[in-house]
Write a protein that holds these residues in place. Sequence first.
Motif, PDB file in Angstrom:
ATOM      1  N   ASN A 255       0.852  -1.191   0.000  1.00 39.13           N
ATOM      2  CA  ASN A 255       0.000   0.000   0.000  1.00 39.13           C
ATOM      3  C   ASN A 255       0.886   1.239   0.000  1.00 39.13           C
ATOM      4  O   ASN A 255       1.321   1.717   1.041  1.00 39.13           O
ATOM      5  CB  ASN A 255      -0.916  -0.042   1.231  1.00 39.13           C
ATOM      6  N   GLY A 256       1.162   1.773  -1.184  1.00 37.53           N
ATOM      7  CA  GLY A 256       2.197   2.742  -1.478  1.00 37.53           C
ATOM      8  C   GLY A 256       2.429   3.933  -0.575  1.00 37.53           C
ATOM      9  O   GLY A 256       3.510   4.071  -0.016  1.00 37.53           O
ATOM     10  N   PRO A 257       1.449   4.842  -0.415  1.00 38.94           N
ATOM     11  CA  PRO A 257       1.816   6.156   0.133  1.00 38.94           C
ATOM     12  C   PRO A 257       1.919   6.232   1.651  1.00 38.94           C
ATOM     13  O   PRO A 257       1.957   7.319   2.193  1.00 38.94           O
ATOM     14  CB  PRO A 257       0.693   7.061  -0.383  1.00 38.94           C
ATOM     15  N   TYR A 258       1.945   5.077   2.353  1.00 39.94           N
ATOM     16  CA  TYR A 258       2.003   5.117   3.814  1.00 39.94           C
ATOM     17  C   TYR A 258       3.285   4.457   4.329  1.00 39.94           C
ATOM     18  O   TYR A 258       3.712   3.425   3.822  1.00 39.94           O
ATOM     19  CB  TYR A 258       0.802   4.372   4.429  1.00 39.94           C
ATOM     20  N   LEU A 259       3.869   5.059   5.369  1.00 37.33           N
ATOM     21  CA  LEU A 259       5.043   4.476   6.037  1.00 37.33           C
ATOM     22  C   LEU A 259       4.792   4.493   7.542  1.00 37.33           C
ATOM     23  O   LEU A 259       4.316   5.498   8.076  1.00 37.33           O
ATOM     24  CB  LEU A 259       6.296   5.314   5.726  1.00 37.33           C
ATOM     25  N   ILE A 260       5.123   3.386   8.206  1.00 33.99           N
ATOM     26  CA  ILE A 260       5.049   3.350   9.677  1.00 33.99           C
ATOM     27  C   ILE A 260       6.466   3.383  10.232  1.00 33.99           C
ATOM     28  O   ILE A 260       7.296   2.544   9.878  1.00 33.99           O
ATOM     29  CB  ILE A 260       4.342   2.067  10.174  1.00 33.99           C
ATOM     30  N   LEU A 261       6.737   4.351  11.097  1.00 34.18           N
ATOM     31  CA  LEU A 261       7.990   4.414  11.846  1.00 34.18           C
ATOM     32  C   LEU A 261       7.642   4.171  13.302  1.00 34.18           C
ATOM     33  O   LEU A 261       6.659   4.722  13.793  1.00 34.18           O
ATOM     34  CB  LEU A 261       8.611   5.806  11.736  1.00 34.18           C
ATOM     35  N   PHE A 262       8.426   3.363  13.983  1.00 36.04           N
ATOM     36  CA  PHE A 262       8.124   3.180  15.406  1.00 36.04           C
ATOM     37  C   PHE A 262       9.413   2.925  16.168  1.00 36.04           C
ATOM     38  O   PHE A 262      10.408   2.470  15.603  1.00 36.04           O
ATOM     39  CB  PHE A 262       7.150   2.000  15.631  1.00 36.04           C
ATOM     40  N   CYS A 263       9.395   3.238  17.472  1.00 35.10           N
ATOM     41  CA  CYS A 263      10.446   2.744  18.353  1.00 35.10           C
ATOM     42  C   CYS A 263       9.756   2.068  19.524  1.00 35.10           C
ATOM     43  O   CYS A 263       8.604   2.393  19.858  1.00 35.10           O
ATOM     44  CB  CYS A 263      11.398   3.847  18.801  1.00 35.10           C
ATOM     45  N   SER A 264      10.424   1.106  20.112  1.00 33.94           N
ATOM     46  CA  SER A 264       9.782   0.302  21.143  1.00 33.94           C
ATOM     47  C   SER A 264      10.858  -0.406  21.938  1.00 33.94           C
ATOM     48  O   SER A 264      11.743  -1.029  21.358  1.00 33.94           O
ATOM     49  CB  SER A 264       8.861  -0.726  20.463  1.00 33.94           C
ATOM     50  N   ARG A 265      10.790  -0.303  23.256  1.00 34.24           N
ATOM     51  CA  ARG A 265      11.808  -0.974  24.069  1.00 34.24           C
ATOM     52  C   ARG A 265      11.319  -2.340  24.529  1.00 34.24           C
ATOM     53  O   ARG A 265      12.073  -3.300  24.550  1.00 34.24           O
ATOM     54  CB  ARG A 265      12.167  -0.094  25.278  1.00 34.24           C
ATOM     55  N   THR A 266      10.044  -2.434  24.894  1.00 31.01           N
ATOM     56  CA  THR A 266       9.543  -3.712  25.420  1.00 31.01           C
ATOM     57  C   THR A 266       8.390  -4.262  24.577  1.00 31.01           C
ATOM     58  O   THR A 266       7.571  -5.028  25.068  1.00 31.01           O
ATOM     59  CB  THR A 266       9.088  -3.551  26.888  1.00 31.01           C
ATOM     60  N   SER A 267       8.306  -3.820  23.340  1.00 28.94           N
ATOM     61  CA  SER A 267       7.455  -4.393  22.283  1.00 28.94           C
ATOM     62  C   SER A 267       5.972  -4.015  22.314  1.00 28.94           C
ATOM     63  O   SER A 267       5.223  -4.443  21.445  1.00 28.94           O
ATOM     64  CB  SER A 267       7.613  -5.918  22.198  1.00 28.94           C
ATOM     65  N   ASN A 268       5.518  -3.194  23.260  1.00 27.73           N
ATOM     66  CA  ASN A 268       4.101  -2.786  23.212  1.00 27.73           C
ATOM     67  C   ASN A 268       3.825  -1.931  21.976  1.00 27.73           C
ATOM     68  O   ASN A 268       2.862  -2.165  21.236  1.00 27.73           O
ATOM     69  CB  ASN A 268       3.724  -1.987  24.467  1.00 27.73           C
ATOM     70  N   THR A 269       4.665  -0.933  21.756  1.00 27.20           N
ATOM     71  CA  THR A 269       4.467  -0.053  20.599  1.00 27.20           C
ATOM     72  C   THR A 269       4.738  -0.816  19.307  1.00 27.20           C
ATOM     73  O   THR A 269       4.093  -0.569  18.283  1.00 27.20           O
ATOM     74  CB  THR A 269       5.399   1.177  20.706  1.00 27.20           C
ATOM     75  N   GLU A 270       5.673  -1.752  19.381  1.00 23.31           N
ATOM     76  CA  GLU A 270       5.943  -2.581  18.201  1.00 23.31           C
ATOM     77  C   GLU A 270       4.692  -3.368  17.812  1.00 23.31           C
ATOM     78  O   GLU A 270       4.335  -3.453  16.633  1.00 23.31           O
ATOM     79  CB  GLU A 270       7.093  -3.545  18.494  1.00 23.31           C
ATOM     80  N   ARG A 271       3.990  -3.928  18.807  1.00 22.34           N
ATOM     81  CA  ARG A 271       2.763  -4.686  18.503  1.00 22.34           C
ATOM     82  C   ARG A 271       1.705  -3.775  17.894  1.00 22.34           C
ATOM     83  O   ARG A 271       0.994  -4.160  16.968  1.00 22.34           O
ATOM     84  CB  ARG A 271       2.220  -5.338  19.784  1.00 22.34           C
ATOM     85  N   LEU A 272       1.605  -2.557  18.407  1.00 24.53           N
ATOM     86  CA  LEU A 272       0.632  -1.610  17.851  1.00 24.53           C
ATOM     87  C   LEU A 272       1.010  -1.252  16.407  1.00 24.53           C
ATOM     88  O   LEU A 272       0.151  -1.200  15.516  1.00 24.53           O
ATOM     89  CB  LEU A 272       0.576  -0.357  18.738  1.00 24.53           C
ATOM     90  N   ALA A 273       2.314  -1.045  16.182  1.00 26.81           N
ATOM     91  CA  ALA A 273       2.788  -0.734  14.819  1.00 26.81           C
ATOM     92  C   ALA A 273       2.466  -1.892  13.872  1.00 26.81           C
ATOM     93  O   ALA A 273       2.024  -1.691  12.738  1.00 26.81           O
ATOM     94  CB  ALA A 273       4.291  -0.468  14.842  1.00 26.81           C
ATOM     95  N   GLN A 274       2.674  -3.123  14.359  1.00 29.59           N
ATOM     96  CA  GLN A 274       2.405  -4.290  13.508  1.00 29.59           C
ATOM     97  C   GLN A 274       0.910  -4.418  13.206  1.00 29.59           C
ATOM     98  O   GLN A 274       0.512  -4.843  12.130  1.00 29.59           O
ATOM     99  CB  GLN A 274       2.913  -5.563  14.187  1.00 29.59           C
ATOM    100  N   GLN A 275       0.081  -4.041  14.185  1.00 30.23           N
ATOM    101  CA  GLN A 275      -1.368  -4.093  13.972  1.00 30.23           C
ATOM    102  C   GLN A 275      -1.769  -3.101  12.874  1.00 30.23           C
ATOM    103  O   GLN A 275      -2.551  -3.420  11.977  1.00 30.23           O
ATOM    104  CB  GLN A 275      -2.095  -3.752  15.281  1.00 30.23           C
ATOM    105  N   ILE A 276      -1.204  -1.894  12.928  1.00 25.03           N
ATOM    106  CA  ILE A 276      -1.495  -0.895  11.892  1.00 25.03           C
ATOM    107  C   ILE A 276      -0.988  -1.411  10.546  1.00 25.03           C
ATOM    108  O   ILE A 276      -1.673  -1.331   9.526  1.00 25.03           O
ATOM    109  CB  ILE A 276      -0.831   0.462  12.246  1.00 25.03           C
ATOM    110  N   GLN A 277       0.228  -1.993  10.560  1.00 22.20           N
ATOM    111  CA  GLN A 277       0.821  -2.492   9.319  1.00 22.20           C
ATOM    112  C   GLN A 277      -0.028  -3.607   8.720  1.00 22.20           C
ATOM    113  O   GLN A 277      -0.231  -3.663   7.512  1.00 22.20           O
ATOM    114  CB  GLN A 277       2.250  -2.988   9.590  1.00 22.20           C
TER     115      GLN A 277
END
Length: 347
Positions: free
Chosen positions: A55-77
């Motif tokens: 899906n071309g025009p979108y990029l997700i950038l994230f940082c995460s130390r204990t993977s909570n934000t990473e899981r949220l980023a993966q859900q959006i992805q």
Amino acid sequence: MKRFLTLPLMLLTFILLSACSPANEQIPATDMSDQQGNHEGDEENIPDIPTTGKNGPYLILFCSRTSNTERLAQQIQSQLDCDILEVQPVRPYEEDYNAMLNRTQEELAAIQQGNYPPISTSMDNFDKYDVIFVGYPIWYGSIATPMQTFLHEHASKLAGKHIALFATSGSSGISTSADEAAELCPESEILSPTLLLTSSQFSEMDSRVTSWLEQLNIQTANNNNMGKNQIRLTANGKSFTATLVENSSTEALKARLSQSNISIQMNDYGDMEKVGSLGFSLPRNDQQTTTDPGDLILYQGNSFVIYYDTNSWNFTRLGKIDGVSTREQVLDLLGGKGEVTVTLSLK
Ligand SMILES: Cc1cc2nc3c(=O)[nH]c(=O)nc-3n(C[C@H](O)[C@H](O)[C@H](O)COP(=O)(O)O)c2cc1C
């Protein structure tokens, strides 16, 4: 000035919070696993390449130390099927809890003096993206420091882009960090609403992401019109369609049109075209092109052109008005020579 007052207050609040509750309630201790992104750029100065989606025009950038934000980023992805990249510090955070807390506090204090902690992630440009999703954990009310560094270092490259903020926290709100993002990237547009999931809301991740993307009017992979390559043009009381070519310029145009129609005031130029400013820039895919009557062209990234005659130039072809092949047919749709307002919408 506000940030100088806010940090000590947040430090105090967080220290009290940490003292009153078990550490793993506020700061889950899950280890990072399944790291996202291609970290070819971990060596200094080599830009990173996001893990690509369709899906071309979108990029997700994230940082995460204990993977909570990473899981949220993966859900959006998973809902958008778009590119994703993890922002990482040069030196991983200490496993020792107190050492890690000390370091984060020192980093936040250093940022207030203008000294940003080094990260190993960088991007060359964001040309192919229209919306950049930026996700981070809340640290003492603020954006976690690696993401602050990334935004600071890429602010000029992010100028003119839409930024959609998402965050996770133990219980704190997102508004202070949203103000920080606006300060760090003053020439970007921070989209509203932002998305915050506190630890008690992680189980609602899927539905919260779905409704957030709907509120932002973001087209998801399952429900997009990226496959439909027609747009509608309305001018001079007439409505007609055009078929778009496939490139990052038209994808970004459709992403814009999914948020609102675009009206362009157009005037004749060189007895061959009508041209008007879009009022914003689209990604360019310029190449030497010879136009036919009815061709839609992007000129210098920010001007929309409808050709009623031929011309050869280095610009981006967007598509062609359906069912026309002559100068007379195109001019008839546009009300002849003279100024005209053309409105673009999704079909
Ligand atoms: C250094 C540090 C500071 C934190 N400060 C706050 C805070 O001010 N308010 C809050 O609600 N949670 C705070 N937390 C908790 C995190 O925001 C929360 O656990 C988040 O989900 C962690 O995301 P991550 O797993 O992606 O790293 C803090 C955590 C750390 C490590």
